[in-house]
Design a protein around this motif. Structure first.
Motif, PDB file in Angstrom:
ATOM      1  N   SER A 559      -3.058   8.836  18.528  1.00  0.00           N
ATOM      2  CA  SER A 559      -2.920  10.199  19.040  1.00  0.00           C
ATOM      3  C   SER A 559      -3.138  11.233  17.948  1.00  0.00           C
ATOM      4  O   SER A 559      -3.226  10.912  16.763  1.00  0.00           O
ATOM      5  N   GLN A 560      -3.202  12.478  18.365  1.00  0.00           N
ATOM      6  CA  GLN A 560      -3.416  13.572  17.427  1.00  0.00           C
ATOM      7  C   GLN A 560      -2.561  14.770  17.787  1.00  0.00           C
ATOM      8  O   GLN A 560      -2.540  15.219  18.943  1.00  0.00           O
ATOM      9  N   ASN A 561      -1.863  15.295  16.767  1.00  0.00           N
ATOM     10  CA  ASN A 561      -1.119  16.534  16.920  1.00  0.00           C
ATOM     11  C   ASN A 561      -2.030  17.715  16.676  1.00  0.00           C
ATOM     12  O   ASN A 561      -3.157  17.582  16.192  1.00  0.00           O
ATOM     13  N   GLN A 562      -1.537  18.916  16.984  1.00  0.00           N
ATOM     14  CA  GLN A 562      -2.334  20.111  16.709  1.00  0.00           C
ATOM     15  C   GLN A 562      -2.644  20.203  15.224  1.00  0.00           C
ATOM     16  O   GLN A 562      -1.849  19.794  14.374  1.00  0.00           O
ATOM     17  N   LEU A 563      -3.808  20.735  14.888  1.00  0.00           N
ATOM     18  CA  LEU A 563      -4.220  20.855  13.489  1.00  0.00           C
ATOM     19  C   LEU A 563      -3.479  21.980  12.778  1.00  0.00           C
ATOM     20  O   LEU A 563      -3.293  21.933  11.556  1.00  0.00           O
ATOM     21  N   GLU A 564      -3.074  23.004  13.491  1.00  0.00           N
ATOM     22  CA  GLU A 564      -2.356  24.112  12.883  1.00  0.00           C
ATOM     23  C   GLU A 564      -1.034  23.629  12.302  1.00  0.00           C
ATOM     24  O   GLU A 564      -0.371  22.761  12.863  1.00  0.00           O
ATOM     25  N   VAL A 565      -0.638  24.217  11.187  1.00  0.00           N
ATOM     26  CA  VAL A 565       0.588  23.823  10.497  1.00  0.00           C
ATOM     27  C   VAL A 565       1.634  24.917  10.675  1.00  0.00           C
ATOM     28  O   VAL A 565       1.362  26.102  10.416  1.00  0.00           O
ATOM     29  N   THR A 566       2.834  24.517  11.118  1.00  0.00           N
ATOM     30  CA  THR A 566       3.925  25.464  11.332  1.00  0.00           C
ATOM     31  C   THR A 566       5.100  25.117  10.434  1.00  0.00           C
ATOM     32  O   THR A 566       5.487  23.953  10.335  1.00  0.00           O
ATOM     33  N   PHE A 567       5.664  26.115   9.783  1.00  0.00           N
ATOM     34  CA  PHE A 567       6.875  25.965   8.985  1.00  0.00           C
ATOM     35  C   PHE A 567       8.025  26.665   9.699  1.00  0.00           C
ATOM     36  O   PHE A 567       7.921  27.845  10.036  1.00  0.00           O
TER      37      PHE A 567
END
Length: 606
Positions: A559-567
């Protein structure tokens, strides 16, 4: 240049869970701003040479965690995951083809992905599907399903005419803009030739020009994209499971009479494959030259990480009943296996486990990536802490993670910050492979609830699954992924069920805490910035700490998560500065990135 393209999140946060969905779309504005120069963000923990005694490491880590994290009490109302599958318009049902013969591939599928298929900035959903076996097929045949996000967290089925509506025995997916044309492309792992599909724009796909070069004909399980040789192109790393065919299927039985699904020990292994991206010339199989050829492998999970912090991308491979591998990148596209020396190859009793999903992230804020690995029932989930000297210690046996996961069979497993408190939590998707397992193991069930482990901030985790009654329901889960479907900043969950309906869970309450997000645009590096290391300095109550995330392609299980990174920033945290170390080695910085926004960062010229 750094462009701060701000995608607005909610200005105020409700204290009660929001209604099912807003009728309007998400408001988006963009404004351009030049990023200022700030001092480099450095880690707060210095690694030592040599391998200290384990008890010393534990004491030292506890002292660091106490000083760095300053744990806060659990919020009065724990965020909940609410099943919105039907309300969101998701009606996907996985077809595994089972008709009584119990063929091994029936236990595998399938994966799920969050990605922006049509380029509108929203997280769309792809569910991989399998198919019926020859002699048992009827029209219409099932296919993968592509759901387009309308912008308000609801979806419409966009499968027809998308190019993804082709019957195949699919298992997993890995998504990236491999050709740097600005669109997200799709690679599907399949029982039989794999598929590489080029996004032509607007969520319409066609067979890529060089698809035949990566159409491995074996029993492929999972894949991921990374720049293995540092040339700026995304290469493809593929795992194959075992040597299996209908003609060579083996009879196995749990009770000595009735056929059951065979364990992978019954079949020969298969090597992973590394395809080097040669740009317009296509792909080249460089597995042997890279030192990655190993026909004993039975891979079901891969995580890309830089475990020794040398700026090169390493590969952690989860094998089913074979030792796990940790391929250290030597540079120049060559690797060597450090799995045994690193401590992740075997369980503490010296046995290889039935490992499936795997992910890497820094869960304790020391700047080094740790590992979570989902294992077979009676083996418990592994939580490998990176000691910073090329060695990992499994903390699960002495933690709630180990105790609570002993009887579950884990497939999807990954780190994410579901409550946006700045700490990496863990989600594990569970489900057995034998529908009659309870007849021989009364404490083990076929359908199993997932695990949601909250990071306490002191190096430990507590299970909070039951705080979300919808999430705590039993499933035969396989692939799982997270993505923000409604633009409120907190991660929502999608789970694929083997031979059953998919589930979409909206995160209600995580958005009460602050957050800041980043979308990367590479120039000398790959277009998605996959492999970029983002370090964010966060100030909270007068204490500044650093958190690190990596932009990743596929991870977990198939599977794949969203590419955007959230802190996550917690209830009172403030983002002081962010530093990006791009795969090319270039660095960029941004001061005081505004909260509740996604900032689009472009790689500066080298």
């Amino acid at each position: 240049m750094i462009i701060s393209g701000l995608l607005a999140g909610p200005a105020a946060v409700a204290l009660q869970p929001p209604p099912a969905f807003s009728s309007g779309g998400l408001r988006r504005t963009r404004e351009r701003a030049l990023g200022g120069t700030v001092p480099p963000v450095r880690g707060l923990v210095r690694r030592t040479k040599g391998l200290p005694h384990r008890s010393f490491l534990s004491l030292a880590r506890g002292a660091v965690l106490a000083a760095v994290f300053n744990p806060v009490p659990v919020m009065a109302q724990e965020p909940r995951f609410v099943d919105v599958t039907e309300a969101a318009g998701i009606d996907f049902v996985h077809e595994n083809g089972a008709f009584g013969e119990k063929y091994l591939p029936e236990t595998m599928g399938s994966g799920v992905a969050f990605f922006d298929a049509d380029g509108d900035g929203d997280q769309d959903l792809l569910f991989v599907n399998s198919r019926r076996w020859p002699g048992h097929r009827t029209e219409p045949e099932p296919t993968a399903a592509l759901y387009r996000n309308r912008g308000d967290g609801t979806f419409e089925d966009a499968t027809a005419g998308s190019g993804l509506d082709t019957p195949l025995y699919g298992i997993g997916t890995a998504i990236a803009d491999y050709d740097a044309d600005g669109d997200q492309d799709v690679y599907l792992t399949v029982l039989g030739p794999n598929r590489l599909l080029e996004n032509t724009g607007g969520g319409v796909f066609r067979e890529a020009p060089h698809a035949a070069a990566v159409a491995n004909p074996g029993f492929s399980s999972v894949a991921t994209w990374l720049d293995a040789d540092g040339d700026g192109d995304l290469d493809l790393f593929l795992l194959n499971y075992v040597e299996w065919s209908i003609e060579e299927d083996i009879f196995c039985a749990l009770d000595g009479v009735n056929k059951s699904y065979c364990t992978p020990e019954s079949y020969g292994g298969a090597s992973a494959v590394l395809y080097r991206n040669d740009g317009p010339e296509g792909f080249t199989d460089v597995t042997k030259e890279a030192g990655l050829f190993n026909p004993r492998g039975k891979g079901l999970g891969v995580a890309v990480l830089d475990f020794d912090d040398d700026g090169l991308f390493d590969l952690a491979v989860a094998n089913d009943t074979q030792p796990n591998y940790l391929y250290r990148n030597l540079g120049g596209g060559r690797f060597e296996d450090a799995g045994v020396l690193s401590g992740i190859a075997f369980a503490e009793n010296g046995a290889a486990r039935g490992a499936m999903g795997i992910d890497a992230s820094d869960y304790d804020g020391d700047g080094m990536p740790d590992l979570v690995i989902g294992n077979f029932s009676n083996e418990m989930v592994s939580l490998y802490h990176n000691e910073g000297v090329g060695f990992f210690i499994d903390q699960a046996p002495v933690s709630e993670i180990g105790r609570n996961s002993l009887l579950t069979l884990a497939f999807g497993a990954f780190f994410f910050d579901y409550d946006l408190d700045g700490r990496q939590d863990i989600f594990v998707a569970n489900g057995h492979v034998e529908n009659d397992i309870a007849a021989v193991q009364q404490r083990v069930s076929y359908r199993q609830a997932p695990h949601l482990f909250r990071n306490r901030g002191d190096g430990g985790f507590e299970e909070v699954t039951t705080a979300s009654p919808d999430l705590a329901r039993a499933m035969v889960a396989r692939g799982a992924a997270f993505g923000d479907i409604d633009g409120d900043g907190d991660p929502d969950l999608a789970v694929s069920e083997n031979g059953g309906p998919a589930r979409l869970f909206r995160n209600d309450g995580g958005e009460r805490n602050g957050w800041v997000g980043f979308r990367l645009r590479g120039e000398n590096s790959n277009r998605d910035g996959i492999g970029a290391k983002i370090t964010l300095a966060i100030e909270d109550a007068g204490v500044t700490r650093s958190e690190t995330r990596i932009v990743k392609s596929a991870t977990g299980y198939a599977s794949q998560n969203q590419l955007e990174v959230t802190f996550g920033l917690g209830s009172g945290g403030r983002a002081v500065s962010a530093e990006v170390r791009w795969p090319s080695g270039t660095r960029s910085e941004i001061e005081s990135p505004a909260a509740r926004r996604f900032h689009v960062l472009e790689e500066p010229p080298s």
